[in-house]
Motif scaffolding. Sequence first.
Motif, mmCIF file in Angstrom:
data_model
loop_
_atom_site.group_PDB
_atom_site.id
_atom_site.type_symbol
_atom_site.label_atom_id
_atom_site.label_comp_id
_atom_site.label_asym_id
_atom_site.label_seq_id
_atom_site.Cartn_x
_atom_site.Cartn_y
_atom_site.Cartn_z
ATOM 1 N N LEU A 33 -8.577 -1.600 -8.696
ATOM 2 C CA LEU A 33 -8.728 -1.268 -7.247
ATOM 3 C C LEU A 33 -8.385 -2.441 -7.406
ATOM 4 C CD1 LEU A 33 -9.897 0.147 -4.919
ATOM 5 C CD2 LEU A 33 -12.082 -0.967 -4.991
ATOM 6 N N GLY A 34 -7.142 -2.875 -6.392
ATOM 7 C CA GLY A 34 -6.353 -3.550 -6.078
ATOM 8 C C GLY A 34 -7.024 -3.964 -3.797
ATOM 9 N N LEU A 35 -6.775 -5.027 -3.626
ATOM 10 C CA LEU A 35 -6.714 -5.330 -2.091
ATOM 11 C C LEU A 35 -6.034 -6.153 -2.391
ATOM 12 C CD1 LEU A 35 -10.640 -4.975 -1.467
ATOM 13 C CD2 LEU A 35 -8.873 -3.313 -1.663
ATOM 14 N N GLY A 36 -4.829 -6.437 -1.300
ATOM 15 C CA GLY A 36 -4.243 -7.246 -0.147
ATOM 16 C C GLY A 36 -3.432 -6.740 0.761
ATOM 17 N N GLY A 37 -2.481 -7.363 1.384
ATOM 18 C CA GLY A 37 -1.037 -7.214 2.193
ATOM 19 C C GLY A 37 -0.451 -7.141 1.810
ATOM 20 N N LEU A 38 0.702 -7.024 2.953
ATOM 21 C CA LEU A 38 2.567 -6.630 2.402
ATOM 22 C C LEU A 38 2.788 -6.573 4.022
ATOM 23 C CD1 LEU A 38 2.704 -3.252 4.262
ATOM 24 C CD2 LEU A 38 1.059 -2.186 3.610
#
Length: 302
Positions: free
Chosen positions: A151-156
Amino acid sequence: MVRHAAAVAVAVCLIPAWLSAQSTTFTVTTGSANVHKGPSTGSAVIGHAPRGAVLQVTRELGSWVKVSWPDAQDGAGYVHVTWGSIARRAMPDSTRSAETAPLRSPGPPPPATTAAPTGSARAVEQPPAIRPVEQPAAIRPVYVTPATHRLGLGGLIGGSPLGFGATARGWRPDRFGAQLDVSRSALTASGTPARVTSIQIEPSLLYSLPDSVTDYMWVRPYIGSGATLRHHSVSSGTPGTGDSVSANGFGLQTFGGGELTFAGAPQFAISADLSYHWFRTPVPGFDLGGLGVSVSGHWYVK
């Protein structure tokens, strides 16, 4: 100069030196450990190490260790560190010959005993006992529990139209995954003051293709498809024409890209996608579909 060199040579010969090397091993503590072709759960399994097996470690790669595995084509395999424990032990150099071992002085011989005039024996002094040289103790095993790519969280940033936002991505062991992007974009029509602000919610499914793994990086290509839900706010930009008008829209998207992870930062991955959006534009003069390129980064929390 010659005198100094000679003095250094004599000092080196007189000072006893113990040569040692560090040996790193991996002991399997689970029921069985999978030995992979590369440092990723998506790579092929080339063998199994039973509980209690001790494997020689040749390189440590964050969440993985590279071990000697004679059955592999290149003689090496990869084991995840959560399946066992790492131990580092200082070992004496086996190449040291007996002649180079430090010599101990036997000490002076004991004095001869003489009979006292009274006929009683005088106590004989013994040389001091020589203590054996202690070998370096083994370092306690080091247990490591790193994060895995689940599970990964981030921005784009990017997409069609160009916007920025947040993203979440999850992977299953069977190569399937899911992704959710939430972003905001703004468009203006050329030659007019009109402006369209959109909020996109894009859920999609992923499938991971065969990956490429080296000692320094892991490249995981993938393809995906999903829906696009958008909320538009249209502003004419002309004073006195009233407030902006809102509308909702629905579309489809498909994309392909790759996820890159470096061995020095195994929890972080950067991705680049090429996508195409099918979207019926509700506002004349604005194109909200077509090709798009986006870049995202994910920090895998588990």
